[in-house]
Scaffold this motif. Structure first.
Motif: not given
Length: 118
Positions: A44-49, A57-61, A63-69
């Motif tokens: 399924q489609r999932e929210l990343v950020a 901002t808000n991040y999926a657990d 990707v936290k600490g690895r991705f930046t929007i």
């Protein structure tokens, strides 16, 4: 009409980095919350950020600490900096614009493929 066009995907080795970009047109950019979602084959489609109008901002657990929007309101652009990429990050990444973040509604781009593999 509203258009969201993603770019920056590709093939990268585990541990590598990519920066995705999304160019928006046909909308009042500053009114919208923006988001990156992803969809892997068979999943399924999932929210990343997400990033709100005021920059929260808000991040999926996963990707936290690895991705930046981030967003550039002057250029009507939204970005996703992805570091320390893992094979499980492999998916089509889609840009989203909606009045509220994280609703899985609103406007969508067509996506850009990210493949993390050695």
């Amino acid at each position: 009409q509203v258009q969201l066009v993603e770019s920056g995907g590709g093939l990268v080795q585990p541990g590598g980095s990519l920066r995705l970009s999304c160019a928006a047109s046909g909308l009042i950019f500053t009114v919208y919350a923006l988001g990156w979602y992803r969809q892997a084959p068979g999943k399924q489609r999932e929210l990343v950020a997400t990033i709100t109008r005021d920059g929260s901002t808000n991040y999926a657990d996963s990707v936290k600490g690895r991705f930046t929007i981030s967003r550039d309101n002057a250029k009507s652009m939204v970005y996703l900096q992805m570091n320390s990429l893992k094979p499980e990050d492999t998916a089509v990444y889609l840009c989203n614009a909606d009045i509220m973040p994280g609703t899985y509604r609103g406007h969508w781009g067509r996506g850009t493929q990210v493949t993390v593999s050695s």
